[in-house]
Write a protein that holds these residues in place. Sequence first.
Motif, PDB file in Angstrom:
ATOM      1  N   MET A   1       0.837  -1.210  -0.041  1.00  0.00           N
ATOM      2  CA  MET A   1       0.086  -0.072   0.021  1.00  0.00           C
ATOM      3  C   MET A   1       1.080   1.301   0.070  1.00  0.00           C
ATOM      4  O   MET A   1       1.947   1.467   0.892  1.00  0.00           O
ATOM      5  CB  MET A   1      -1.025   0.027   1.115  1.00  0.00           C
ATOM      6  N   ASN A   2       0.717   2.260  -0.916  1.00  0.00           N
ATOM      7  CA  ASN A   2       1.455   3.424  -0.833  1.00  0.00           C
ATOM      8  C   ASN A   2       0.896   4.405   0.010  1.00  0.00           C
ATOM      9  O   ASN A   2      -0.059   4.394   0.920  1.00  0.00           O
ATOM     10  CB  ASN A   2       1.462   3.870  -2.155  1.00  0.00           C
ATOM     11  N   THR A   3       2.009   5.543   0.388  1.00  0.00           N
ATOM     12  CA  THR A   3       1.689   6.450   1.321  1.00  0.00           C
ATOM     13  C   THR A   3       0.263   7.104   1.052  1.00  0.00           C
ATOM     14  O   THR A   3      -0.395   7.524   2.342  1.00  0.00           O
ATOM     15  CB  THR A   3       2.782   7.363   1.603  1.00  0.00           C
ATOM     16  N   THR A   4      -0.076   7.296   0.016  1.00  0.00           N
ATOM     17  CA  THR A   4      -1.272   8.029  -0.402  1.00  0.00           C
ATOM     18  C   THR A   4      -2.345   7.195   0.050  1.00  0.00           C
ATOM     19  O   THR A   4      -3.535   7.714   0.582  1.00  0.00           O
ATOM     20  CB  THR A   4      -1.480   8.544  -1.871  1.00  0.00           C
ATOM     21  N   ASP A   5      -2.414   6.033  -0.394  1.00  0.00           N
ATOM     22  CA  ASP A   5      -3.655   4.967   0.179  1.00  0.00           C
ATOM     23  C   ASP A   5      -3.426   4.920   1.574  1.00  0.00           C
ATOM     24  O   ASP A   5      -4.614   4.650   2.360  1.00  0.00           O
ATOM     25  CB  ASP A   5      -3.143   3.521  -0.424  1.00  0.00           C
ATOM     26  N   THR A   6      -2.495   4.927   2.310  1.00  0.00           N
ATOM     27  CA  THR A   6      -2.410   4.889   3.700  1.00  0.00           C
ATOM     28  C   THR A   6      -3.111   6.145   4.357  1.00  0.00           C
ATOM     29  O   THR A   6      -3.834   5.836   5.268  1.00  0.00           O
ATOM     30  CB  THR A   6      -0.788   4.753   4.292  1.00  0.00           C
ATOM     31  N   LEU A   7      -2.922   7.167   3.814  1.00  0.00           N
ATOM     32  CA  LEU A   7      -3.413   8.269   4.429  1.00  0.00           C
ATOM     33  C   LEU A   7      -4.864   8.279   4.044  1.00  0.00           C
ATOM     34  O   LEU A   7      -5.535   8.545   4.961  1.00  0.00           O
ATOM     35  CB  LEU A   7      -2.853   9.586   3.563  1.00  0.00           C
ATOM     36  N   ALA A   8      -5.360   7.619   3.137  1.00  0.00           N
ATOM     37  CA  ALA A   8      -6.918   7.639   2.826  1.00  0.00           C
ATOM     38  C   ALA A   8      -7.459   6.812   3.782  1.00  0.00           C
ATOM     39  O   ALA A   8      -8.330   7.007   4.174  1.00  0.00           O
ATOM     40  CB  ALA A   8      -7.207   7.183   1.443  1.00  0.00           C
ATOM     41  N   ARG A   9      -6.851   5.740   4.095  1.00  0.00           N
ATOM     42  CA  ARG A   9      -7.242   4.460   5.078  1.00  0.00           C
ATOM     43  C   ARG A   9      -7.318   5.319   6.401  1.00  0.00           C
ATOM     44  O   ARG A   9      -8.330   5.042   7.288  1.00  0.00           O
ATOM     45  CB  ARG A   9      -6.263   3.621   5.026  1.00  0.00           C
ATOM     46  N   ASP A  10      -6.124   5.992   6.880  1.00  0.00           N
ATOM     47  CA  ASP A  10      -6.336   6.703   8.086  1.00  0.00           C
ATOM     48  C   ASP A  10      -7.387   7.804   8.019  1.00  0.00           C
ATOM     49  O   ASP A  10      -8.133   7.894   9.233  1.00  0.00           O
ATOM     50  CB  ASP A  10      -4.996   7.324   8.381  1.00  0.00           C
ATOM     51  N   LEU A  11      -7.443   8.465   7.053  1.00  0.00           N
ATOM     52  CA  LEU A  11      -8.833   9.202   7.253  1.00  0.00           C
ATOM     53  C   LEU A  11     -10.111   8.642   7.339  1.00  0.00           C
ATOM     54  O   LEU A  11     -11.078   9.400   7.811  1.00  0.00           O
ATOM     55  CB  LEU A  11      -8.702  10.068   5.947  1.00  0.00           C
ATOM     56  N   ALA A  12     -10.244   7.390   6.623  1.00  0.00           N
ATOM     57  CA  ALA A  12     -11.426   6.929   6.677  1.00  0.00           C
ATOM     58  C   ALA A  12     -11.702   6.249   8.040  1.00  0.00           C
ATOM     59  O   ALA A  12     -13.238   6.080   8.267  1.00  0.00           O
ATOM     60  CB  ALA A  12     -11.457   5.827   5.558  1.00  0.00           C
ATOM     61  N   HIS A  13     -10.762   5.807   8.828  1.00  0.00           N
ATOM     62  CA  HIS A  13     -11.107   5.115   9.939  1.00  0.00           C
ATOM     63  C   HIS A  13     -10.881   5.504  11.289  1.00  0.00           C
ATOM     64  O   HIS A  13     -11.056   5.287  12.470  1.00  0.00           O
ATOM     65  CB  HIS A  13     -10.246   3.698   9.900  1.00  0.00           C
ATOM     66  N   ASN A  14     -10.349   7.051  11.126  1.00  0.00           N
ATOM     67  CA  ASN A  14      -9.882   7.912  12.267  1.00  0.00           C
ATOM     68  C   ASN A  14     -11.242   8.989  12.549  1.00  0.00           C
ATOM     69  O   ASN A  14     -11.616   9.335  11.515  1.00  0.00           O
ATOM     70  CB  ASN A  14      -8.904   8.400  12.226  1.00  0.00           C
ATOM     71  N   PRO A  15     -11.543   9.506  13.724  1.00  0.00           N
ATOM     72  CA  PRO A  15     -12.706  10.381  13.627  1.00  0.00           C
ATOM     73  C   PRO A  15     -12.346  11.717  12.836  1.00  0.00           C
ATOM     74  O   PRO A  15     -10.909  12.041  12.795  1.00  0.00           O
ATOM     75  CB  PRO A  15     -12.558  10.708  15.184  1.00  0.00           C
ATOM     76  N   PRO A  16     -13.356  12.220  12.092  1.00  0.00           N
ATOM     77  CA  PRO A  16     -13.146  13.481  11.526  1.00  0.00           C
ATOM     78  C   PRO A  16     -12.368  14.745  12.280  1.00  0.00           C
ATOM     79  O   PRO A  16     -12.793  14.813  13.415  1.00  0.00           O
ATOM     80  CB  PRO A  16     -14.360  13.752  10.715  1.00  0.00           C
ATOM     81  N   HIS A  17     -11.742  15.595  11.837  1.00  0.00           N
ATOM     82  CA  HIS A  17     -11.155  16.639  12.747  1.00  0.00           C
ATOM     83  C   HIS A  17     -11.250  17.804  11.425  1.00  0.00           C
ATOM     84  O   HIS A  17     -10.835  17.773  10.281  1.00  0.00           O
ATOM     85  CB  HIS A  17      -9.686  16.302  12.783  1.00  0.00           C
ATOM     86  N   ALA A  18     -11.769  18.928  11.920  1.00  0.00           N
ATOM     87  CA  ALA A  18     -11.753  20.185  11.237  1.00  0.00           C
ATOM     88  C   ALA A  18     -11.018  21.398  11.657  1.00  0.00           C
ATOM     89  O   ALA A  18     -11.015  22.272  11.440  1.00  0.00           O
ATOM     90  CB  ALA A  18     -13.280  20.615  11.388  1.00  0.00           C
ATOM     91  N   GLY A  19      -9.675  20.962  12.101  1.00  0.00           N
ATOM     92  CA  GLY A  19      -8.708  21.993  12.162  1.00  0.00           C
ATOM     93  C   GLY A  19      -9.198  22.948  13.385  1.00  0.00           C
ATOM     94  O   GLY A  19      -9.528  22.384  14.461  1.00  0.00           O
ATOM     95  N   ALA A  20      -9.049  24.129  13.017  1.00  0.00           N
ATOM     96  CA  ALA A  20      -9.119  25.429  13.830  1.00  0.00           C
ATOM     97  C   ALA A  20     -10.820  25.216  14.344  1.00  0.00           C
ATOM     98  O   ALA A  20     -11.043  25.814  15.500  1.00  0.00           O
ATOM     99  CB  ALA A  20      -8.735  26.686  13.259  1.00  0.00           C
TER     100      ALA A  20
END
Length: 144
Positions: free
Chosen positions: A1-20
Amino acid sequence: MNTTDTLARDLAHNPPHAGAWETLHIPALSRDGLIDALIGAERLLAHAHALRTRILATLAHTRTAPLDCTEEEITAALRWSPTTTRDHLHLAQTLTDQFPETLTLLDTGHATLPQATALVEITSGLEPEVARAAQARILPRLPQ
C-alpha cells in the motif's frame, strides 16, 4: 500500500477533524461571531462536498470492466441506496466533465451542493455547449 492509500485509509478510519474549528468555543461567540461561524461552516461543508465529488468522479472514470462493481462498492461502503449512489456519481461526473467552474466554486465555498445539483438538473436535457452557456449566465448570480 502506498503512502497516499495509507493516508486515505487513516482518514476513513479515524474520527474526522476540522482543524481550527475544533477549538472554536461556540457559546462564547457574539451574535455577529455566530453568523460568521455559520458562514464559515457552510463554506467548509461546500469544500467537503467538492472533495467527495472529486473522489466520486475519479471512481466513475476508473470504471473499465463490463462487470465493474464500483456502484455496488460505493453503496456498501457509504450505506447509500443504489439510487443515491447513481445520483451522486452522475452529479460528480457532470460537475467534473461539464461544469468544472461550478466545482471550483463549490471547492472554495462560493457555491453550495444544492446550487450545483440544481445546475446539473436544469441543464440535463441540453446540449453540452448550451448547458455551459446556462452555467455562464447562472454563476455570476450566485450569492457570494
